[in-house]
Design a protein around this motif. Sequence first.
Motif, short mmCIF file in Angstrom:
data_model
loop_
_atom_site.label_atom_id
_atom_site.label_comp_id
_atom_site.label_asym_id
_atom_site.label_seq_id
_atom_site.Cartn_x
_atom_site.Cartn_y
_atom_site.Cartn_z
N GLU B 72 10.72 -14.98 -2.07
CA GLU B 72 9.86 -13.80 -2.07
C GLU B 72 9.28 -13.61 -0.66
O GLU B 72 9.14 -14.60 0.08
N PRO B 73 8.93 -12.37 -0.30
CA PRO B 73 8.37 -12.15 1.04
C PRO B 73 7.22 -13.11 1.37
O PRO B 73 7.15 -13.64 2.48
N ALA B 74 6.34 -13.31 0.39
CA ALA B 74 5.16 -14.13 0.67
C ALA B 74 5.52 -15.58 0.93
O ALA B 74 4.78 -16.30 1.58
N ILE B 78 6.19 -14.95 6.78
CA ILE B 78 6.34 -13.90 7.78
C ILE B 78 5.15 -12.96 7.64
O ILE B 78 4.44 -13.00 6.64
N MET B 80 4.27 -8.71 8.43
CA MET B 80 4.95 -7.48 8.82
C MET B 80 3.93 -6.41 9.18
O MET B 80 2.91 -6.27 8.51
N PHE B 82 3.73 -2.39 9.43
CA PHE B 82 4.51 -1.25 8.97
C PHE B 82 4.27 -0.03 9.84
O PHE B 82 3.24 0.09 10.50
N ALA B 86 0.20 0.89 6.35
CA ALA B 86 0.04 0.39 4.98
C ALA B 86 -1.23 -0.43 4.83
O ALA B 86 -1.22 -1.50 4.23
N TYR B 88 -4.82 -1.27 3.16
CA TYR B 88 -5.28 -1.10 1.79
C TYR B 88 -6.47 -0.16 1.80
O TYR B 88 -7.53 -0.51 2.29
N ASN B 96 -9.07 -6.21 4.17
CA ASN B 96 -7.67 -5.97 4.50
C ASN B 96 -7.04 -7.20 5.15
O ASN B 96 -5.93 -7.58 4.85
N TYR B 99 -7.17 -10.44 2.64
CA TYR B 99 -6.50 -10.41 1.33
C TYR B 99 -5.37 -11.43 1.20
O TYR B 99 -5.31 -12.18 0.22
N GLY B 100 -4.49 -11.44 2.19
CA GLY B 100 -3.35 -12.36 2.12
C GLY B 100 -3.79 -13.81 2.09
O GLY B 100 -3.21 -14.63 1.38
N ASN B 103 -5.08 -14.75 -1.32
CA ASN B 103 -3.99 -14.98 -2.27
C ASN B 103 -3.35 -16.34 -2.10
O ASN B 103 -2.77 -16.88 -3.03
N ARG B 147 -4.09 -8.04 10.42
CA ARG B 147 -3.66 -8.54 9.12
C ARG B 147 -2.47 -9.49 9.29
O ARG B 147 -2.33 -10.45 8.55
N ARG B 151 -2.62 -14.49 9.35
CA ARG B 151 -1.82 -15.31 8.44
C ARG B 151 -1.09 -16.43 9.17
O ARG B 151 -0.47 -17.27 8.53
#
Lengths: 290, 362
Positions: B72-74, B78, B80, B82, B86, B88, B96, B99-100, B103, B147, B151
């Motif tokens: 999965e992307p997560a 990586i 990204m 956009f 994109a 939120y 914003n 968030y990642g 999670n 964002r 990460r």
Amino acid sequence: MPERTEAGTTSRSRRSPWVSHAVLIAGILIVVFPIYYTFVASTLSLQQILRPPLQLLPGSHFLDNYYEALFGGLGRVGGINVWTLLLNTSIVALSVAVGKIVISILSAYAIVFFRFPFRMTFFWVIFITLMLPVEVRILPTYKVMVDLGLIDTYTGLTLPLMASATATLLFRQFFMTIPGELLEAARVDGAGPWRFFFDFVLPLSKTNIAALFVILFIYGWTQYLWPLLVTNSNDMNTIIIALRKMISYADADTQWHLVMVTTIFAILPPVAVVVLMQRWFVKGLVETEK
Amino acid sequence: MATVALKTVRKVYAGGMEAVKGIDLTVPDGALCVLVGPSGCGKSTLLRMIAGLEEISSGTIEIDGRVVNALEPAERDIAMVFQNYALYPHMSVYDNMAYGLRNRGTPKPEIERKVREAARMLELGSLLDRRPRQLSGGQRQRVAMGRAIVRDPKVFLFDEPLSNLDAKLRGQMRVEIRKLQRDLGVTSIYVTHDQLEAMTLADVLVVMNSGRIEQVGAPLDVYEEPATTFVASFIGAPPMNLLTPDHLSAVGAVLEGLLPADAVTVGIRPEDLGTVEAKSAEAGSAGLITFDVTIDVLEPVGAESYLYARVQDASVVVRLPGRAAVPETGKLKVAAPVDKLHFFDTHGKRVDPVPVAARRLG
Ligand SMILES: Nc1ncnc2c1ncn2[C@@H]1O[C@H](COP(=O)(O)OP(=O)(O)OP(=O)(O)O)[C@@H](O)[C@H]1O
Ligand SMILES: [Mg+2]
């Protein structure tokens, strides 16, 4: 906006605000008068109501009438007081509104954001049910409810009213406007289907939910035909059904003062919902977030 | 820190459209790799496959030595950025970025620290409580970058992140992205169709055309030795002039002994063309070819002027320094140093020029 109306009116006549206000006031009077009279009548005694001429000012029986409606029994409906009716109707209206929203938001979510076999078939099946109003499928539905033993239950009152193609379509249209990049960004950020639903879809739909809730609550509150069919015992009646049962063909038999009190009670909750939710969704509509 | 390795990666969309036709590419650790190519050539598709947003039809993608095809992307570690950011819309700038991390179950104090750190780097400190819609385009762009940064990913992926900004801001952000990427040393893949962005940002420049790689190399190497006519005309603005030997001979160019055996196209960069005086000083011992062009328009743009002209039915652009003292109409004799000529065969592939020793003999 203010500049626009000003510019628009000065070119015509200075009197036009008065004219439009007069028209509006006349319109409001026409709409409000019956409600006002209902209130006036709810404060009169039965004799005062039946004896002409119409009284246009509230009478002195306010406390008596309201006390009798709330804590006595309403003659016609077998000794059920307004509280029970309000409770029944609230349960029906709330379950229908909440149930419809939950079911339709979930089905729209599935249809828009998931790829599964026969996705479009399901969509069209839901769409087609739009063409079958309650009245058309009422007999088969009634039979099913009887067979399941759901007559005179809250489940029987609400379940058949819950599926909603209209709300599903509305949510679908809204979900389609959520940009694909947003979903992808969320996926990169580790949001699975449930996370995406609760962290994105729900918060972004809150204005739609508020608007739908108002509409559906009133729809549930004013249901007539279906509650009439599936309730036999008086203590399962909704307020609308009770009102109908209270009115007898012979004028003198009808306790008009209590009918009026009950009517006032029947009007208040929908008004309250509109007033409360209005703040919510107007605010939401103004600050559209997408 | 990671290398990204693509091995014969293909993508066939549901309708049978083959968007990526077998790509082999290795992006070294810490490099900024720019994918450039015309619209519809499959750049975004390739990037989205690396991100895990698009299924891989065949081939493998490795990030840091690990095949990520089924992840999965997560899970690919990586981040990204956009094209439309994109962000939120219903979350504050802080959320914003956080968030990642939330999670992933990052502890709160660490989230706080990372977000503040990224906000400081991107000068977003005073905007953390705002919603995206209360930000300008450039600020939104920064939040999108933030964002990605918080990460700490192995790879940054950018899909035309600057295309929604005005020209000035784009230039500014381009420099900033470059600086940030250098400072962080994170392997990055950057998609753009703007060849200026591609030239200035790239460590590794990948030129793509209809689902294939045309050329991979350092930007200036690609510029100086384009592998195909496609690359030659795509990289560089105005693009390289591509003429046939016949055109050139017809207007007086002497190509005897210069033309490799299977060359059917001669390429000359606009800046390698010029007046005979200017170019003879430049060419030195290599020699010149000279020919006549018919002037169409002269476009002064300040530091230089573009002369649009014709050689028979083919158009030619000449880049002249400063305010060019050339006539507005009529004919002009132009020259190009012999060692600045490019040659291509019938398939558009680059052909090596005739070696200097052989030239004299011929
Ligand atoms: N979901 C899809 N289904 C079918 N074909 C697609 C899909 N997405 C893209 N394509 C096709 O694949 C090809 C490559 O698309 P892609 O988006 O990768 O181009 P691109 O190089 O990013 O172009 P641009 O510079 O315009 O963004 C295009 O011809 C496009 O029409
Ligand atoms: Mg693209």
